[in-house]
Design a protein around this motif. Structure first.
Motif, PDB file in Angstrom:
ATOM      1  N   PRO A 185    -107.728 -39.820  27.032  1.00 58.87           N
ATOM      2  CA  PRO A 185    -108.232 -39.301  26.201  1.00 58.87           C
ATOM      3  C   PRO A 185    -108.726 -37.820  26.676  1.00 58.87           C
ATOM      4  O   PRO A 185    -108.463 -36.695  26.006  1.00 58.87           O
ATOM      5  CB  PRO A 185    -109.393 -40.034  25.503  1.00 58.87           C
ATOM      6  CG  PRO A 185    -108.960 -41.599  25.597  1.00 58.87           C
ATOM      7  CD  PRO A 185    -108.123 -41.460  27.092  1.00 58.87           C
ATOM      8  N   ILE A 234    -108.954 -41.769  16.806  1.00 54.11           N
ATOM      9  CA  ILE A 234    -110.103 -42.777  17.041  1.00 54.11           C
ATOM     10  C   ILE A 234    -110.675 -43.082  15.454  1.00 54.11           C
ATOM     11  O   ILE A 234    -110.987 -44.544  15.346  1.00 54.11           O
ATOM     12  CB  ILE A 234    -111.302 -41.948  17.606  1.00 54.11           C
ATOM     13  CG1 ILE A 234    -110.887 -41.537  19.070  1.00 54.11           C
ATOM     14  CG2 ILE A 234    -112.774 -42.601  17.723  1.00 54.11           C
ATOM     15  CD1 ILE A 234    -111.730 -40.590  19.861  1.00 54.11           C
ATOM     16  N   ARG A 235    -110.707 -42.353  14.631  1.00 56.58           N
ATOM     17  CA  ARG A 235    -111.000 -42.482  13.265  1.00 56.58           C
ATOM     18  C   ARG A 235    -110.148 -43.900  12.678  1.00 56.58           C
ATOM     19  O   ARG A 235    -110.805 -44.635  12.072  1.00 56.58           O
ATOM     20  CB  ARG A 235    -111.264 -41.358  12.342  1.00 56.58           C
ATOM     21  CG  ARG A 235    -112.330 -40.562  12.485  1.00 56.58           C
ATOM     22  CD  ARG A 235    -112.511 -39.469  11.616  1.00 56.58           C
ATOM     23  NE  ARG A 235    -113.362 -38.288  11.892  1.00 56.58           N
ATOM     24  CZ  ARG A 235    -114.397 -38.486  12.007  1.00 56.58           C
ATOM     25  NH1 ARG A 235    -115.191 -39.430  11.576  1.00 56.58           N
ATOM     26  NH2 ARG A 235    -115.411 -37.339  12.442  1.00 56.58           N
ATOM     27  N   VAL A 278    -116.803 -43.402  19.845  1.00 56.12           N
ATOM     28  CA  VAL A 278    -116.594 -44.298  20.805  1.00 56.12           C
ATOM     29  C   VAL A 278    -117.456 -45.318  21.110  1.00 56.12           C
ATOM     30  O   VAL A 278    -117.406 -46.514  21.499  1.00 56.12           O
ATOM     31  CB  VAL A 278    -115.770 -43.679  21.916  1.00 56.12           C
ATOM     32  CG1 VAL A 278    -115.276 -44.644  22.860  1.00 56.12           C
ATOM     33  CG2 VAL A 278    -114.459 -42.799  21.304  1.00 56.12           C
ATOM     34  N   TRP A 296    -113.522 -45.436  28.880  1.00 49.69           N
ATOM     35  CA  TRP A 296    -112.312 -45.191  27.830  1.00 49.69           C
ATOM     36  C   TRP A 296    -111.657 -43.990  27.735  1.00 49.69           C
ATOM     37  O   TRP A 296    -110.457 -43.730  27.781  1.00 49.69           O
ATOM     38  CB  TRP A 296    -112.787 -45.634  26.430  1.00 49.69           C
ATOM     39  CG  TRP A 296    -111.762 -45.603  25.518  1.00 49.69           C
ATOM     40  CD1 TRP A 296    -110.920 -46.579  25.044  1.00 49.69           C
ATOM     41  CD2 TRP A 296    -111.367 -44.614  24.570  1.00 49.69           C
ATOM     42  NE1 TRP A 296    -109.872 -46.223  24.092  1.00 49.69           N
ATOM     43  CE2 TRP A 296    -110.266 -45.006  23.576  1.00 49.69           C
ATOM     44  CE3 TRP A 296    -112.093 -43.273  24.541  1.00 49.69           C
ATOM     45  CZ2 TRP A 296    -109.622 -44.027  22.811  1.00 49.69           C
ATOM     46  CZ3 TRP A 296    -111.402 -42.303  23.587  1.00 49.69           C
ATOM     47  CH2 TRP A 296    -110.145 -42.836  22.783  1.00 49.69           C
ATOM     48  N   VAL A 338    -117.439 -37.410  18.728  1.00 48.55           N
ATOM     49  CA  VAL A 338    -116.321 -38.063  19.018  1.00 48.55           C
ATOM     50  C   VAL A 338    -116.731 -39.128  19.964  1.00 48.55           C
ATOM     51  O   VAL A 338    -116.395 -40.244  20.178  1.00 48.55           O
ATOM     52  CB  VAL A 338    -115.119 -37.146  19.916  1.00 48.55           C
ATOM     53  CG1 VAL A 338    -114.025 -37.909  20.447  1.00 48.55           C
ATOM     54  CG2 VAL A 338    -114.475 -36.277  18.744  1.00 48.55           C
ATOM     55  N   THR A 384    -108.359 -45.953  14.247  1.00 45.70           N
ATOM     56  CA  THR A 384    -108.287 -47.132  14.850  1.00 45.70           C
ATOM     57  C   THR A 384    -109.666 -47.805  14.741  1.00 45.70           C
ATOM     58  O   THR A 384    -109.654 -49.223  14.493  1.00 45.70           O
ATOM     59  CB  THR A 384    -108.309 -46.848  16.536  1.00 45.70           C
ATOM     60  OG1 THR A 384    -107.288 -46.402  16.655  1.00 45.70           O
ATOM     61  CG2 THR A 384    -108.605 -48.316  17.173  1.00 45.70           C
ATOM     62  N   GLU A 426    -109.364 -37.201  17.483  1.00 46.34           N
ATOM     63  CA  GLU A 426    -110.297 -37.575  16.779  1.00 46.34           C
ATOM     64  C   GLU A 426    -109.770 -38.345  15.733  1.00 46.34           C
ATOM     65  O   GLU A 426    -110.201 -39.481  15.033  1.00 46.34           O
ATOM     66  CB  GLU A 426    -111.182 -36.417  16.285  1.00 46.34           C
ATOM     67  CG  GLU A 426    -112.393 -36.637  15.405  1.00 46.34           C
ATOM     68  CD  GLU A 426    -113.259 -35.614  14.943  1.00 46.34           C
ATOM     69  OE1 GLU A 426    -114.175 -35.827  14.167  1.00 46.34           O
ATOM     70  OE2 GLU A 426    -112.941 -34.503  15.664  1.00 46.34           O
TER      71      GLU A 426
END
Length: 69
Positions: free
Chosen positions: A37, A53-54, A10, A24, A6, A56, A50
């Motif tokens: 987060p 994030i993927r 990022v 972040w 993860v 985005t 997770e």
């Protein structure tokens, strides 16, 4: 604890800038319901984080491809 995969996702998003990636994780995020987060992770929502994030990163890659054409 933040998983390495993860954190790498990022960090890669921020073009390898580890300082930005760390920041972040600690800033409150409106896309996460106004929590950071790190707070999501402490609430046991690492899988959801997770996934977000993927998603985005995937959406931003599509935007970059359009901009570069």
């Amino acid at each position: 604890m933040i998983s390495i995969s993860v954190f790498r996702m990022v960090s890669d998003f921020f073009e390898g800038d580890v300082s930005k990636a760390k920041l972040w994780f600690y800033e409150k995020n409106t896309l996460l319901g106004g929590i950071s987060p790190v707070e999501m992770i402490s609430l046991g929502r690492t899988s959801k984080l997770e996934k977000l994030i993927r998603q985005t990163i995937s959406e931003n890659k599509g935007t970059e491809d359009v901009k570069s054409k």
